[in-house]
Design an enzyme around this catalytic site. Structure first.
Site, PDB file in Angstrom:
ATOM      1  CD  GLU A  75       4.094   1.706   6.716  1.00 24.21           C
ATOM      2  OE1 GLU A  75       4.957   1.606   7.472  1.00 24.21           O
ATOM      3  OE2 GLU A  75       3.825   1.765   5.972  1.00 24.21           O
ATOM      4  CG  ASP A 108      -0.708  -0.174   2.537  1.00 26.76           C
ATOM      5  OD1 ASP A 108       0.570  -0.630   2.545  1.00 26.76           O
ATOM      6  OD2 ASP A 108      -1.034   0.827   3.885  1.00 26.76           O
TER       7      ASP A 108
END
Length: 393
Positions: free
Chosen positions: A146, A83
């Site tokens: 994250e 991500d």
């Protein structure tokens, strides 16, 4: 006997593969926590390399545990996230943020450095070594959560592994966060400070400013409590870990009206703390500092992140040697910066260090990395993997 030409050809192939994989990953607009197809791409790619792939999904967040065993020995893991943060104003980018274009020997795109480039370099390094691996186990721990709240990502991966028992935990884990500063290889992180946020709501009595005797000004009380927080004395840290600090991040008394005394005021703060403290000890210290017979308040704790620290050891020395062999410099060992997913992985069983591309333009418009850095990082990772998984005797 392997010739110099063969070695150079293999190195060029590795570098080209790392660049190609980075481009592929960048082209998925995986803004946290949406993997946008990048998860399936990595899953299938690793499966094609012979890895056993297990998806761990929680609240829609997809996480991957990929393993391949070659023989007796230690388990060496790589941890990373697919991500990325939003691209920001796309019109300011030299190249579209999810195009993965190469301009003047630099690869542009959101997530190139943080940290799709790191994942690509590790996968390329593994692929280039598979035929030689004959001991130990390689594990990849990949999350899509994250950059956001990080509640359903690596922590869930580790919950899954811990439930299986310590035999399933990695012995060593390299987190591919962009640790380098001005030059690839100049910095290796051997730990991180902890982080703890607090939200204090101070209560008073709202009223008209012309009649203060009928009011209790929550903003005034909040100032008193803020001064107590700022008066706390903290440790100065050590050579390897910065000291503890508290920063007030917001004071809010609600919608502003210049003739009204506020009835509530919020104080938000964050503490970055060294391994001399714990979450529990900090909470007790703050509650004691704020305690008052004259001020009513309540406190809510948010986003606790525990610190971790590893002494310089064989694992660090292995990485340092690979860096020196590749780029000719000796890295500095630090624990500075924010938090990372290393905090979920580090334990008495698992040693964690962080190393990746340069972080000078992460989260910025025109995030990019030089092609030479991507190639060199793949070379460094390959040497580290070989140290754990290749026995040349």
């Amino acid at each position: 006997m392997t010739s110099v030409c063969d070695v150079e050809l293999n190195n060029l192939s590795l570098k080209n593969k790392a660049i190609e994989l980075t481009q592929h990953l960048v082209r998925f607009p995986s803004i946290t926590p949406d993997d946008a197809g990048s998860f399936d791409y990595v899953y299938q790619y690793l499966k094609g390399l012979g890895f056993t792939c297990q998806e761990v999904t929680k609240h829609g967040v997809r996480n991957l545990i990929a393993t391949q065993t070659f023989g007796q020995g230690k388990t060496f893991a790589f941890a990373g996230h697919l991500d990325v943060v939003p691209a920001g104003p796309t019109e300011l980018w030299t190249s579209p943020p999810f195009a993965g274009n190469i301009i003047s020997e630099r690869l542009y795109g959101r997530g190139v450095a943080d940290m799709k480039g790191g994942i690509a370099c590790f996968i390329a390094a593994v692929e280039g070594l598979l035929s030689q691996c004959n001991k130990g186990k390689i594990m990849l721990l990949i999350t899509c959560d994250e950059e956001g709240e990080a509640e359903h990502g690596t922590s869930c991966i580790m919950d899954t592994l811990n439930a299986l028992g310590t035999a399933y935990l990695p012995d060593y884990c390299l987190v591919g966060e962009p640790s380098s500063k001005s030059q690839l290889g100049d910095t290796v992180k051997i730990g991180r400070r902890g982080s703890l946020s607090g939200h204090v709501r101070v209560f008073g009595q709202q009223g008209h400013v012309a009649y203060p005797h009928n009011c209790q000004n929550a903003a005034h009380s909040a100032i008193v409590l803020s001064q107590r927080l700022l008066a706390l004395e903290w440790d100065n840290g050590s050579i390897t870990m910065p000291g503890t600090s508290l920063q007030i991040t917001q004071l809010n008394s609600g919608e502003f009206v210049d003739n009204t005394v506020p009835g509530t005021t919020d104080i938000c703060f964050n503490i970055r703390y060294s391994s001399l403290h714990s979450e529990h000890s900090l909470k007790q210290l703050i509650k004691k500092a704020l305690r008052s017979d004259d001020v009513r308040f309540e406190i809510e704790w948010q986003r606790p992140c525990a610190p971790y620290f590893n002494q310089a050891n064989k694992f660090v020395n292995t990485l340092n040697s690979a860096i020196e062999n590749t780029v000719g410099i000796k890295p500095i060992l630090t624990t500075d910066g924010g938090t990372s997913d290393g905090r979920f992985i580090a334990s008495r069983h698992t040693e964690v260090i962080e190393f990746g591309l340069r972080n000078d333009n992460i989260h910025q418009v025109n995030e990019s990395a030089s092609l030479s850095d991507i190639g060199d990082l793949a070379m460094i990772y390959k040497q580290v993997i070989a140290a754990f998984c290749v026995d040349e005797r």
